[in-house]
Design an enzyme around this catalytic site. Structure first.
Site, PDB file in Angstrom:
ATOM      1  N   HIS A  64       0.856  -1.203   0.000  1.00  0.00           N
ATOM      2  CA  HIS A  64       0.000   0.000   0.000  1.00  0.00           C
ATOM      3  C   HIS A  64       0.882   1.240   0.000  1.00  0.00           C
ATOM      4  O   HIS A  64       1.313   1.719   1.050  1.00  0.00           O
ATOM      5  CB  HIS A  64      -0.902  -0.010   1.234  1.00  0.00           C
ATOM      6  CG  HIS A  64      -2.008   0.996   1.173  1.00  0.00           C
ATOM      7  ND1 HIS A  64      -3.277   0.734   1.639  1.00  0.00           N
ATOM      8  CD2 HIS A  64      -2.060   2.263   0.687  1.00  0.00           C
ATOM      9  CE1 HIS A  64      -4.042   1.798   1.464  1.00  0.00           C
ATOM     10  NE2 HIS A  64      -3.310   2.752   0.895  1.00  0.00           N
ATOM     11  N   HIS A  66       1.713   5.139  -2.111  1.00  0.00           N
ATOM     12  CA  HIS A  66       1.355   6.201  -3.046  1.00  0.00           C
ATOM     13  C   HIS A  66       2.649   6.836  -3.555  1.00  0.00           C
ATOM     14  O   HIS A  66       3.261   7.655  -2.872  1.00  0.00           O
ATOM     15  CB  HIS A  66       0.487   7.257  -2.363  1.00  0.00           C
ATOM     16  CG  HIS A  66      -0.798   6.715  -1.801  1.00  0.00           C
ATOM     17  ND1 HIS A  66      -1.986   6.737  -2.510  1.00  0.00           N
ATOM     18  CD2 HIS A  66      -1.075   6.114  -0.613  1.00  0.00           C
ATOM     19  CE1 HIS A  66      -2.946   6.188  -1.776  1.00  0.00           C
ATOM     20  NE2 HIS A  66      -2.414   5.802  -0.613  1.00  0.00           N
ATOM     21  N   ARG A  68       2.869   8.795  -6.087  1.00  0.00           N
ATOM     22  CA  ARG A  68       2.562  10.128  -6.640  1.00  0.00           C
ATOM     23  C   ARG A  68       3.074  10.266  -8.079  1.00  0.00           C
ATOM     24  O   ARG A  68       2.550   9.648  -8.966  1.00  0.00           O
ATOM     25  CB  ARG A  68       3.124  11.239  -5.736  1.00  0.00           C
ATOM     26  CG  ARG A  68       2.778  11.131  -4.263  1.00  0.00           C
ATOM     27  CD  ARG A  68       1.307  11.162  -3.970  1.00  0.00           C
ATOM     28  NE  ARG A  68       1.063  11.342  -2.531  1.00  0.00           N
ATOM     29  CZ  ARG A  68      -0.090  11.034  -1.938  1.00  0.00           C
ATOM     30  NH1 ARG A  68      -1.085  10.537  -2.647  1.00  0.00           N
ATOM     31  NH2 ARG A  68      -0.249  11.227  -0.636  1.00  0.00           N
ATOM     32  N   LYS A 149      -8.703  -1.043  -6.892  1.00  0.00           N
ATOM     33  CA  LYS A 149      -8.875  -0.295  -5.629  1.00  0.00           C
ATOM     34  C   LYS A 149     -10.174   0.478  -5.693  1.00  0.00           C
ATOM     35  O   LYS A 149     -10.462   1.167  -6.681  1.00  0.00           O
ATOM     36  CB  LYS A 149      -7.707   0.673  -5.418  1.00  0.00           C
ATOM     37  CG  LYS A 149      -7.823   1.532  -4.147  1.00  0.00           C
ATOM     38  CD  LYS A 149      -7.716   0.701  -2.878  1.00  0.00           C
ATOM     39  CE  LYS A 149      -7.849   1.550  -1.615  1.00  0.00           C
ATOM     40  NZ  LYS A 149      -6.699   2.402  -1.360  1.00  0.00           N
ATOM     41  N   HIS A 237      -5.817  -0.948   5.434  1.00  0.00           N
ATOM     42  CA  HIS A 237      -5.567  -0.196   6.685  1.00  0.00           C
ATOM     43  C   HIS A 237      -6.695  -0.291   7.726  1.00  0.00           C
ATOM     44  O   HIS A 237      -7.298   0.705   8.116  1.00  0.00           O
ATOM     45  CB  HIS A 237      -5.243   1.262   6.398  1.00  0.00           C
ATOM     46  CG  HIS A 237      -6.082   1.956   5.378  1.00  0.00           C
ATOM     47  ND1 HIS A 237      -7.464   1.932   5.370  1.00  0.00           N
ATOM     48  CD2 HIS A 237      -5.724   2.708   4.303  1.00  0.00           C
ATOM     49  CE1 HIS A 237      -7.905   2.638   4.360  1.00  0.00           C
ATOM     50  NE2 HIS A 237      -6.878   3.116   3.692  1.00  0.00           N
ATOM     51  N   ASP A 305       1.072   2.280   3.881  1.00  0.00           N
ATOM     52  CA  ASP A 305       0.235   3.384   3.387  1.00  0.00           C
ATOM     53  C   ASP A 305       1.076   4.657   3.256  1.00  0.00           C
ATOM     54  O   ASP A 305       0.698   5.738   3.703  1.00  0.00           O
ATOM     55  CB  ASP A 305      -0.981   3.624   4.274  1.00  0.00           C
ATOM     56  CG  ASP A 305      -2.021   4.538   3.614  1.00  0.00           C
ATOM     57  OD1 ASP A 305      -1.831   4.923   2.437  1.00  0.00           O
ATOM     58  OD2 ASP A 305      -3.027   4.869   4.279  1.00  0.00           O
ATOM     59  N   HIS A 309       3.177  14.091   1.404  1.00  0.00           N
ATOM     60  CA  HIS A 309       2.656  15.403   1.008  1.00  0.00           C
ATOM     61  C   HIS A 309       3.747  16.445   1.232  1.00  0.00           C
ATOM     62  O   HIS A 309       4.709  16.210   1.971  1.00  0.00           O
ATOM     63  CB  HIS A 309       1.420  15.777   1.835  1.00  0.00           C
ATOM     64  CG  HIS A 309       0.263  14.850   1.657  1.00  0.00           C
ATOM     65  ND1 HIS A 309      -0.495  14.815   0.516  1.00  0.00           N
ATOM     66  CD2 HIS A 309      -0.254  13.898   2.481  1.00  0.00           C
ATOM     67  CE1 HIS A 309      -1.439  13.898   0.637  1.00  0.00           C
ATOM     68  NE2 HIS A 309      -1.315  13.332   1.827  1.00  0.00           N
ATOM     69  N   PRO A 322      -4.705  14.100   4.515  1.00  0.00           N
ATOM     70  CA  PRO A 322      -4.267  13.070   5.451  1.00  0.00           C
ATOM     71  C   PRO A 322      -3.139  12.233   4.852  1.00  0.00           C
ATOM     72  O   PRO A 322      -3.071  12.015   3.650  1.00  0.00           O
ATOM     73  CB  PRO A 322      -5.527  12.219   5.654  1.00  0.00           C
ATOM     74  CG  PRO A 322      -6.304  12.399   4.382  1.00  0.00           C
ATOM     75  CD  PRO A 322      -6.017  13.795   3.914  1.00  0.00           C
ATOM     76  N   GLY A 323      -2.242  11.769   5.719  1.00  0.00           N
ATOM     77  CA  GLY A 323      -1.190  10.863   5.267  1.00  0.00           C
ATOM     78  C   GLY A 323       0.203  11.362   5.573  1.00  0.00           C
ATOM     79  O   GLY A 323       0.428  12.565   5.772  1.00  0.00           O
TER      80      GLY A 323
END
Length: 446
Positions: A64, A66, A68, A149, A237, A305, A309, A322-323
């Site tokens: 999991h 990201h 980007r 997903k 998650h 996850d 950012h 979030p994240g």
């Protein structure tokens, strides 16, 4: 008979082989393992790494992530994200499709994979959103998506999965071509009703926590269980023990994250918006019960996850996404659990190697002759202090900042290439490959 020479021998480590630790040597040639056994019997090699005092583990798979890139490259890109992976001892990552533009078709999936292969130093697999036309699912599977997903709380596709009949049909068709369906499971109605109680007023942390209560996750998983029991469904998650139990009863596979296992909502008082994540961090008693489920073997895999950012986004004052990054802390956090004897080494390997490989049908996650040479050397006695300023990720913040952990990755090998060694990323862009699941009629291989 003279053995053909290997490209690389890793000698002197304790090797996690077929469920046991054995002193030995791993020989690698042309990206694959060609020998595991006593050093005296190993073939000669062009290069030799001495690894006394270290453990050789199968290459972990972070299911999991990201990465980007593209329209979000200011947050992370394929190079920095996979550099973060190998620095953290991760050899393979599975990339989420909520990108800019989104991965919502076979064409977009193929395009994103092409871009990643040019720059990645870890292996990358790709999720895809449900395409607008379900007839495109066979092509999505053919190109090599690891899964579909679905975001229940925030639809990112033109397919209306809020309609139960459409959702059931979509999951059945995906499963039929070998695609499991992974869900971000939060109920949009619960979120909307909870958000109305605050009306957007108040500090960002309070607003977010109020509008994402545990009930949103629990109700979403219970709904999925009633509609899709027995299907190939993966719950991402999990943060609420009740949702875990409902998913387990339905035969779903279950993922947890280190932050939901090891951090609590008390952290918001100190870190504020930097610690915002979706689902949110939960109170200590909830976290303790989730962690007990981990120790009891009720969770199929642990994933980071990794959701980077820009720091200015996380600090506000506008809407705070979030994240936070997690690729460089996933494995050390679990190694610390092993060092503290709360988790066995076999369980760690199950959670980040064998589990993800089984759920997504990947020929990775094992040290075995003939298999791809993905592995990590770890020092279980070494101390690591989490310092986000040193991250390879573009996101230089972490809710784990300052934590002292025992156990750290020392060297990461991807497809037989040393990608990370002695604190540096040493591989050239492109040593990673696109992961393609092994499929069987009607679904993934067992």
């Amino acid at each position: 008979m003279t053995k053909a020479p290997a490209g690389l021998n890793i000698c002197g480590a304790r090797v996690f082989y077929r469920g046991q630790l054995r002193e030995g040597c791993i020989s690698i040639s042309e990206g694959r393992i060609i020998f595991i056994g006593k050093e005296a019997h190993a073939p000669k090699a062009e290069e030799e790494v001495r690894a006394e005092g270290l453990l050789a583990l199968p290459g972990p798979i972070d299911a999991h992530v990201h990465l980007r890139d593209e329209g979000l490259a200011y947050k992370e890109d394929f190079w920095t994200g996979t550099c973060a992976a190998v620095t953290g001892g991760i050899t393979s990552v599975l990339d989420m499709p909520n990108t800019v533009p989104p991965v919502d078709s076979a064409e977009r999936l193929a395009e994103r994979a092409r871009k990643a292969e040019e720059r990645a130093v870890a292996n990358v697999g790709f999720y895809c959103l449900f395409p607008a036309e379900l007839s495109e699912l066979p092509r999505v599977a053919e190109i090599g998506a690891v899964a579909i997903k679905a975001y229940l709380h925030k639809p990112l596709t033109r397919l209306d999965i809020s309609d139960e009949a459409t959702l059931v049909k979509a999951v059945e068709l995906a499963n039929r071509v070998g695609l499991p369906v992974a869900f971000h499971a939060e109920d949009p109605r619960v979120i909307a009703e909870a958000a109305e109680t605050v009306g957007g007023e108040g500090d960002p942390v309070s607003v977010f926590l109020t509008s994402h209560p545990p009930e949103a996750e629990l109700k979403a998983v219970e709904r999925l269980a009633s509609l899709l029991a027995g299907r190939r469904v993966h719950i991402c998650h999990v943060s609420v023990p009740g949702a875990l139990k409902a998913a387990k009863r339905a035969g779903f596979t279950i993922e947890a994250t280190p932050h939901h296992l090891f951090l609590t909502s008390d952290l918001y008082g100190r870190l504020g918006t930097l610690a915002l994540v979706d689902p949110p961090l939960r109170p200590g008693d909830v976290v303790a019960r989730l962690r007990q489920a981990l120790y009891a073997g009720q969770i199929d895999l642990v994933a980071s996850d990794h959701a980077p950012h820009a720091l200015e986004e996380k600090l506000g004052p506008g809407p705070v996404p979030p994240g936070f990054p997690g690729l460089e802390t996933l494995l050390p956090l679990l190694l610390n659990e092993v060092a503290e004897r709360r988790l066995s080494l076999a369980e760690l390997v199950r959670l980040v190697c064998e589990g993800p490989a089984r759920v997504f049908g990947l020929d990775r996650g094992r040290l075995e002759v003939g298999w791809p040479a993905d592995l990590v050397l770890v020092d279980l006695k070494a101390e690591l202090v989490v310092r986000p300023g040193d991250f390879r990720s573009k996101a230089k913040y972490s809710p784990f900042e300052g934590m002292r952990l025992r156990g750290r990755p020392v060297m990461t090998v991807v497809n037989g290439v040393v990608a990370f060694r002695e604190g540096e990323v040493v591989a050239e862009p492109g040593c990673g490959t696109m992961l393609r699941p092994k499929r069987s009629p009607g679904g993934l291989r067992p």
